[in-house]
Design an enzyme around this catalytic site. Structure first.
Site, short mmCIF file in Angstrom:
data_model
loop_
_atom_site.label_atom_id
_atom_site.label_comp_id
_atom_site.label_asym_id
_atom_site.label_seq_id
_atom_site.Cartn_x
_atom_site.Cartn_y
_atom_site.Cartn_z
N HIS A 1 92.77 51.38 -36.59
CA HIS A 1 93.00 52.45 -37.81
C HIS A 1 94.49 51.96 -38.24
O HIS A 1 94.81 52.55 -39.23
CB HIS A 1 93.02 53.82 -37.11
CG HIS A 1 93.04 54.96 -37.88
ND1 HIS A 1 93.32 54.86 -39.25
CD2 HIS A 1 93.04 56.33 -37.79
CE1 HIS A 1 93.15 56.08 -39.89
NE2 HIS A 1 92.93 56.93 -38.83
N ASP B 1 73.78 48.20 -48.76
CA ASP B 1 72.41 47.75 -48.64
C ASP B 1 72.60 46.30 -48.33
O ASP B 1 73.20 45.44 -49.32
CB ASP B 1 71.63 47.98 -49.98
CG ASP B 1 70.43 47.21 -49.95
OD1 ASP B 1 70.06 46.51 -49.01
OD2 ASP B 1 69.66 47.40 -50.97
#
Length: 425
Positions: A156, A364
């Site tokens: 993070h 994708d």
């Protein structure tokens, strides 16, 4: 319950060497203030992709394209120096694991146990092992049917959810070899201070935190937003405001004594890219966000609590404006904001991180878009992730709570009146 067995681990390095003048990536004070945790996300892909690419060939494709993408996203292949303020972009690489899942993806999605999801992300996603640990780790989970779940963890301190979404989509478009690799914009260190001392944001970590998923479909959210307004409310609440307000008041009831309400603070991370002047591009890399807070006191119990809390959330989010950004850009701005949060004692916190509108469902890799995107357990008390459903019209809330409070929360009748049966279809 399905078993997940990791069978290999390796380090993937950038396909070309990072130039010497890019070897030091400065972390802003906001980056440095964030806790040393990994943010986990998992992408599920069906085997019915319409091509003849085998599952092991897909894994090789993932590794090759990851190496190529790291050439552009070179900070992710580096390591944070001991002083915690600089990523040394030394091309040491990222972790890539391969695991087998003993079952069918279709069966798993009927009842996706969080305990199994936790094992589908690499390394110990909940805590960094050291300051010299990898900043990115990936785990390819292979189902018996040929389906796949790709677990990703990003440290993070180097990236927010927007950066994570951009990176993953660039990686995905690189995978089939037909996409254009987009270099990240790494100017955050020139926009916000990088030198000075800043305290860590304090999130309460608990060993007995459990995670549950609550689904709000489009019709339930529309009903929630259409409730009676208050005199001070302006306009219809957003989906995120409405769902956050409902969860917030249910958390307050779960944490309080019967018939009472404790003082509570709700926080939201707000993306600042579009609020800058001029606006920053979406591929701006780093933690370009600010934490805003809404406070509800014991004396504020309102007849129409839903609308009351929605307005509080909206007011807080609107405070993340140009004036707030100018404050963050001053030498002590980040420190003052973080200290103001850490000084709040005697109140319960309810932390929200909304991933709605981030294009996670567009990832994708060459075998179709994900059929489901999830997260998993984060051992932080009252931390809630909001993720859009597959078709973008609903919201999944991933709620992390102490077990004793979760038992009350998940039986809240107002909450249940808006929750839909879980579905990944």
């Amino acid at each position: 319950m399905m078993k997940v067995q990791v069978i290999s681990r390796e380090i993937i390095k950038p396909s070309s060497t990072t130039p010497h003048h890019l070897r030091n990536f400065k972390l802003t004070l906001l980056d440095q203030s964030l806790p040393p945790i990994y943010v986990p996300i998992i992408f599920f892909y069906s085997s019915n992709s319409g091509n003849n690419v085998g599952i092991l060939e897909k894994v090789q494709q993932l590794k090759k394209s990851l190496s190529e993408t790291l050439t552009q996203y070179y900070p992710l292949a580096g390591r944070i120096k001991e002083n915690g303020s600089i990523v040394e972009c030394n091309d040491e690489g990222v972790e890539f694991c391969k695991a087998y899942v003993d079952g069918q993806l279709s069966e798993f999605l009927k009842q996706p146990y969080v305990e199994v999801l936790d094992r589908m992300v690499p390394c110990n996603h909940q805590r960094a092992r050291s300051g010299r640990d990898v900043l990115l780790a990936v785990q390819a989970n292979l189902f018996d049917c040929g389906g796949m779940a790709i677990g990703v963890c990003i440290f993070h301190k180097v990236a927010d959810a927007n950066s994570m979404a951009t990176f993953i989509n660039v990686w995905a478009s690189t995978s089939p070899g037909i996409g254009k690799t987009t270099s990240p914009d790494v100017q955050s260190s020139t926009l916000f201070p990088t030198e000075g001392h800043v305290p860590l944001l304090q999130f309460i970590e608990k060993e007995n935190v459990i995670t549950k998923r609550f689904v709000f479909n489009a019709s339930k959210i529309a009903s929630l937003r259409a409730g009676p307004s208050t005199g001070s409310q302006v306009g219809c609440p957003t989906r995120v405001e409405a769902v956050s307000a409902l969860i917030w008041q249910c958390v307050m009831r779960a944490n309080g004594e019967e018939g009472s309400m404790r003082a509570s603070v709700a926080t939201h991370f707000v993306n600042l890219r579009g609020k800058m002047s001029p606006p920053l591009p979406e591929n701006s890399f780093g933690n370009i966000m600010v934490l805003v807070a809404s406070v509800a006191t014991e004396r504020e119990y309102h007849e129409n609590m839903q609308r009351h809390l929605e307005q509080k959330l909206r007011d807080a989010i609107r405070r993340a404006d140009l004036n707030c950004i100018k404050e963050l850009q001053t030498p002590n701005g980040t420190m003052r904001i973080i200290e103001s949060f850490n000084s709040l004692v005697g109140v319960d916190f309810c932390h929200f991180s909304s991933w709605c509108r981030f294009p996670f469902y567009e990832a994708d890799f060459g075998w179709g878009k994900p059929i489901w995107v999830s997260t998993c357990t984060l051992p932080a008390k009252n931390f809630i992730f909001l993720i859009e459903t597959r078709w973008g019209d609903g919201i999944e809330a991933w709620v992390n709570m102490e077990d004793v409070h979760m038992a009350k929360f998940e039986q809240d009748q107002e909450l249940l009146s808006f929750v839909s049966p879980p579905s990944t279809a």
